[in-house]
Design a protein around this motif. Structure first.
Motif, PDB file in Angstrom:
ATOM      1  N   GLY A  92       0.814  -1.210   0.000  1.00 29.96           N
ATOM      2  CA  GLY A  92       0.000   0.000   0.000  1.00 29.96           C
ATOM      3  C   GLY A  92       0.847   1.260   0.000  1.00 29.96           C
ATOM      4  O   GLY A  92       0.525   2.240  -0.684  1.00 29.96           O
ATOM      5  N   GLU A  93       1.950   1.249   0.754  1.00 26.31           N
ATOM      6  CA  GLU A  93       2.827   2.418   0.802  1.00 26.31           C
ATOM      7  C   GLU A  93       3.546   2.631  -0.525  1.00 26.31           C
ATOM      8  O   GLU A  93       3.751   3.770  -0.965  1.00 26.31           O
ATOM      9  CB  GLU A  93       3.829   2.254   1.946  1.00 26.31           C
ATOM     10  CG  GLU A  93       3.166   2.304   3.316  1.00 26.31           C
ATOM     11  CD  GLU A  93       4.108   1.953   4.451  1.00 26.31           C
ATOM     12  OE1 GLU A  93       5.264   1.564   4.153  1.00 26.31           O
ATOM     13  OE2 GLU A  93       3.698   2.056   5.616  1.00 26.31           O
ATOM     14  N   ILE A  94       3.920   1.533  -1.182  1.00 27.18           N
ATOM     15  CA  ILE A  94       4.563   1.647  -2.492  1.00 27.18           C
ATOM     16  C   ILE A  94       3.595   2.264  -3.498  1.00 27.18           C
ATOM     17  O   ILE A  94       3.958   3.160  -4.274  1.00 27.18           O
ATOM     18  CB  ILE A  94       5.051   0.272  -2.976  1.00 27.18           C
ATOM     19  CG1 ILE A  94       6.206  -0.218  -2.098  1.00 27.18           C
ATOM     20  CG2 ILE A  94       5.477   0.312  -4.441  1.00 27.18           C
ATOM     21  CD1 ILE A  94       6.614  -1.650  -2.349  1.00 27.18           C
ATOM     22  N   ALA A  95       2.346   1.796  -3.476  1.00 29.59           N
ATOM     23  CA  ALA A  95       1.342   2.356  -4.386  1.00 29.59           C
ATOM     24  C   ALA A  95       1.098   3.820  -4.077  1.00 29.59           C
ATOM     25  O   ALA A  95       0.939   4.646  -4.994  1.00 29.59           O
ATOM     26  CB  ALA A  95       0.044   1.559  -4.280  1.00 29.59           C
ATOM     27  N   ALA A  96       1.078   4.183  -2.785  1.00 28.97           N
ATOM     28  CA  ALA A  96       0.843   5.571  -2.397  1.00 28.97           C
ATOM     29  C   ALA A  96       1.959   6.501  -2.878  1.00 28.97           C
ATOM     30  O   ALA A  96       1.727   7.691  -3.103  1.00 28.97           O
ATOM     31  CB  ALA A  96       0.693   5.662  -0.875  1.00 28.97           C
TER      32      ALA A  96
END
Length: 225
Positions: A92-96
């Motif tokens: 999720g953090e990578i996508a964000a």
């Protein structure tokens, strides 16, 4: 001093500083690797348990729209003991961040831990992981093909290449529907990660490339140094 000569000297100084820092990094890694292995050896994960734990993860209610970005972020999932909740949070953090790709390993020693017999639970874990990356976060995987079992690294290169073919075939057959970008080995010029003799690196890459191209003609292949 003429400007051209000054620029040349600055460039040379920068290059020497870069090589010096890389040498220090390598020496530090070599000096501490043995201590790290003694102090905290990596324990094989319970893949049956962690594969089941993916079913407990709630996917995002509104998956992010794929950005089309060519940026990639590397995720070493074993740093989190293969815990799905931690890995999911990282995705999720990578996508964000707006990345379009997650560079990650399907480690040889996980999916074929003895070099001969596939671990179906490990394969299940990796499939759930890649599905989460793609379907929940719109991240395309770049798969690093490396990390052989210790038992394999003790063999001669011909035996290693025989088992390498088996590993590459398994990855393509079991994960080819989820990923089409593959990095063949890791840092091929780095003796820390190289698992065949330097003279056989090119052959090892060629063998993997031929298997992948035969089964996934549209695959994108790469190396890093």
């Amino acid at each position: 001093m003429v400007p051209t000569k000054r620029i040349y000297l600055l460039g040379l100084a920068s290059l020497l500083l870069l090589w010096y820092s890389r040498l220090l990094q390598f020496l530090l890694f070599a000096a501490t690797a043995g201590a790290r292995k003694v102090a905290r050896p990596e324990q094989p994960p319970d893949f049956a348990r962690v594969a089941r734990a993916w079913s407990e993860i709630v996917p995002p209610t509104t998956p992010p729209t794929p950005t089309g970005s060519r940026c990639a972020v590397t995720l070493h999932h074993w740093y989190f003991a293969f815990d799905p909740s931690s890995v999911n949070r990282c995705l999720g953090e990578i996508a964000a961040l707006g990345a379009g790709y997650v560079r990650t390993d399907i480690r040889w020693k996980d999916v074929i831990p003895d070099g001969e017999h596939p671990d179906e639970n490990a394969i299940a874990w990796y499939r759930k992981y890649l599905l989460a990356a793609r379907q929940w976060y719109g991240l395309e995987p770049i798969i690093v093909l490396s990390n052989p079992p210790a038992s394999v690294t003790r063999l001669d290169d011909e035996e290693i290449l025989k088992l390498w073919r088996k590993y590459i075939g398994l990855v393509v057959d079991d994960f080819g529907d989820l990923c089409r970008r593959y990095q063949l080995m890791n840092e091929i010029n780095n003796p820390v990660f190289r698992f065949v003799k330097r003279a056989n690196v090119g052959r090892t890459i060629t063998v993997a490339s031929a298997i992948i191209r035969e089964r996934l003609p549209q695959a994108e292949l790469m190396i890093n140094v």
